[in-house]
Design an enzyme around this catalytic site. Structure first.
Site, PDB file in Angstrom:
ATOM      1  N   HIS A  35       0.834  -1.206   0.000  1.00  0.00           N
ATOM      2  CA  HIS A  35       0.000   0.000   0.000  1.00  0.00           C
ATOM      3  C   HIS A  35       0.866   1.251   0.000  1.00  0.00           C
ATOM      4  O   HIS A  35       0.685   2.154   0.809  1.00  0.00           O
ATOM      5  CB  HIS A  35      -0.929  -0.001   1.222  1.00  0.00           C
ATOM      6  CG  HIS A  35      -1.815  -1.199   1.277  1.00  0.00           C
ATOM      7  ND1 HIS A  35      -2.887  -1.377   0.435  1.00  0.00           N
ATOM      8  CD2 HIS A  35      -1.765  -2.311   2.051  1.00  0.00           C
ATOM      9  CE1 HIS A  35      -3.465  -2.529   0.698  1.00  0.00           C
ATOM     10  NE2 HIS A  35      -2.795  -3.121   1.679  1.00  0.00           N
ATOM     11  N   CYS A  36       1.790   1.313  -0.921  1.00  0.00           N
ATOM     12  CA  CYS A  36       2.785   2.382  -0.999  1.00  0.00           C
ATOM     13  C   CYS A  36       2.683   3.038  -2.371  1.00  0.00           C
ATOM     14  O   CYS A  36       2.282   2.395  -3.346  1.00  0.00           O
ATOM     15  CB  CYS A  36       4.172   1.752  -0.786  1.00  0.00           C
ATOM     16  SG  CYS A  36       5.570   2.861  -1.016  1.00  0.00           S
ATOM     17  N   GLY A  37       3.070   4.287  -2.444  1.00  0.00           N
ATOM     18  CA  GLY A  37       3.102   4.955  -3.738  1.00  0.00           C
ATOM     19  C   GLY A  37       4.051   4.289  -4.720  1.00  0.00           C
ATOM     20  O   GLY A  37       3.902   4.437  -5.939  1.00  0.00           O
TER      21      GLY A  37
END
Length: 160
Positions: A35-37
């Site tokens: 759930h990271c850019g």
């Protein structure tokens, strides 16, 4: 035997894996998060793996929840993100810590060999370490370095 090959880690399926299993391979170790850019980098990493695996490249993904709690899930949730959402076929490992006293020995070793700009700390998810066929760490890449921008270094290290 080089120190890298003396280390072990636990696969996402819970099996112990010796880094010596990758002896003679060019290894790219990546701390990942679902759930990271930077999570879309999974697609670029998979493309590199698909393109160069036959020449000796292996990518090892190590999920980590230390940065913004961006890897909160269990092994099944991580597998779903990697395999279903991004088609990842390279080896994924159990969630680890990469900084602090509980840092996995693999990351302690890699940070000691290639300390980076933070003096031995990892700044964020998707920091990457390239380890030569001889087990010697070669290069560290920042999270902002896309897999595509690493391709020339990979080609050079593979000798192709």
């Amino acid at each position: 035997m080089p120190p890298f090959y003396q280390l072990t880690a636990t696969s996402l399926q819970g099996q112990p894996i010796a880094m010596s299993d990758y002896s003679g391979k060019l290894v790219l170790v990546v701390n990942t998060a679902s759930h990271c850019g930077f999570t879309p980098q999974y697609a670029g990493l998979e493309a590199l793996y698909t393109k160069y695996a036959a020449q000796g490249l292996v990518i090892l993904g190590f999920p980590c929840n230390q940065f913004g709690k961006q890897e909160p899930g269990d092994a099944d949730a991580i597998a779903q993100t990697c395999h279903i959402n991004y088609g990842v076929s390279f080896p994924m490992f159990a969630k680890v810590e990469v900084n602090g006293g509980a840092a996995h020995p693999l990351f302690r070793f890699l940070k000691a060999e290639l300390p980076g700009v933070l003096g031995g700390r990892i700044k964020w998810n998707f920091t990457k370490f390239l380890v030569g066929r001889d087990g010697k760490p070669l290069k560290r890449f920042s999270p902002m370095t896309t897999p595509e921008k690493m391709e020339s270094a990979i080609i050079a290290a593979l000798g192709i």
